[in-house]
Design a protein around this motif. Sequence first.
Motif, PDB file in Angstrom:
ATOM      1  N   ALA A 213       0.837  -1.209   0.000  1.00  0.00           N
ATOM      2  CA  ALA A 213       0.000   0.000   0.000  1.00  0.00           C
ATOM      3  C   ALA A 213       0.867   1.253   0.000  1.00  0.00           C
ATOM      4  O   ALA A 213       0.572   2.230  -0.698  1.00  0.00           O
ATOM      5  N   GLY A 214       1.961   1.227   0.750  1.00  0.00           N
ATOM      6  CA  GLY A 214       2.884   2.365   0.758  1.00  0.00           C
ATOM      7  C   GLY A 214       3.540   2.582  -0.600  1.00  0.00           C
ATOM      8  O   GLY A 214       3.684   3.716  -1.056  1.00  0.00           O
ATOM      9  N   CYS A 215       3.924   1.491  -1.249  1.00  0.00           N
ATOM     10  CA  CYS A 215       4.528   1.597  -2.583  1.00  0.00           C
ATOM     11  C   CYS A 215       3.508   2.114  -3.595  1.00  0.00           C
ATOM     12  O   CYS A 215       3.831   2.967  -4.433  1.00  0.00           O
ATOM     13  N   PHE A 216       2.283   1.615  -3.515  1.00  0.00           N
ATOM     14  CA  PHE A 216       1.251   2.070  -4.441  1.00  0.00           C
ATOM     15  C   PHE A 216       0.881   3.522  -4.187  1.00  0.00           C
ATOM     16  O   PHE A 216       0.504   4.236  -5.119  1.00  0.00           O
ATOM     17  N   ALA A 217       1.003   3.974  -2.939  1.00  0.00           N
ATOM     18  CA  ALA A 217       0.724   5.389  -2.641  1.00  0.00           C
ATOM     19  C   ALA A 217       1.692   6.295  -3.395  1.00  0.00           C
ATOM     20  O   ALA A 217       1.357   7.431  -3.732  1.00  0.00           O
ATOM     21  N   ARG A 218       2.889   5.798  -3.689  1.00  0.00           N
ATOM     22  CA  ARG A 218       3.901   6.572  -4.397  1.00  0.00           C
ATOM     23  C   ARG A 218       3.873   6.351  -5.910  1.00  0.00           C
ATOM     24  O   ARG A 218       4.595   7.010  -6.640  1.00  0.00           O
ATOM     25  N   SER A 219       3.058   5.380  -6.361  1.00  0.00           N
ATOM     26  CA  SER A 219       3.099   5.058  -7.788  1.00  0.00           C
ATOM     27  C   SER A 219       1.729   5.005  -8.452  1.00  0.00           C
ATOM     28  O   SER A 219       1.606   5.382  -9.618  1.00  0.00           O
ATOM     29  N   SER A 220       0.720   4.508  -7.759  1.00  0.00           N
ATOM     30  CA  SER A 220      -0.587   4.322  -8.391  1.00  0.00           C
ATOM     31  C   SER A 220      -1.705   4.476  -7.361  1.00  0.00           C
ATOM     32  O   SER A 220      -2.034   3.523  -6.654  1.00  0.00           O
ATOM     33  N   PRO A 221      -2.295   5.666  -7.286  1.00  0.00           N
ATOM     34  CA  PRO A 221      -3.413   5.855  -6.358  1.00  0.00           C
ATOM     35  C   PRO A 221      -4.561   4.867  -6.599  1.00  0.00           C
ATOM     36  O   PRO A 221      -5.233   4.459  -5.663  1.00  0.00           O
TER      37      PRO A 221
END
Length: 138
Positions: A42-50
């Motif tokens: 979720a943290g990685c997706f917050a930086r790449s894909s909302p």
Amino acid sequence: MGPLGHLSRAAWLVLGFVFVALGLIGALLPLMPTTIFLILAAGCFARSSPRLEAWLLDHPRFGPTLRAWREDGAIGPRAKIMACSGIALGYALFWWGARPSVAIDLIVGVVMAGCAAFIVSRPSPRLADSNRSEEGSI
């Protein structure tokens, strides 16, 4: 967005998918964790894909647990019991299989007890979300 921005976003996206894969494997294997990998995803997706972040946070099984952690650092009682049981089982298997020296045994025991203490010290999810969080606990 420059080339480095696109590269960084792609790296976060790939890392998010790796963590989702590890989380799904953890959901199937008894001693491998699930939730920590999904929190990282979720943290990685917050930086790449909302869009993917929202998908994970709205997931019917995992979403409530992830939202409780993100909002309050909360862990449900069932998840605490399962995590601490896994830690205890892992320590027992380590002790039985490795037959460590007293010093190593104490170091590993203290580190694992510290991890368990951290888990137990986390608040439980708020009452409004507790029923849903328990269903999504891993």
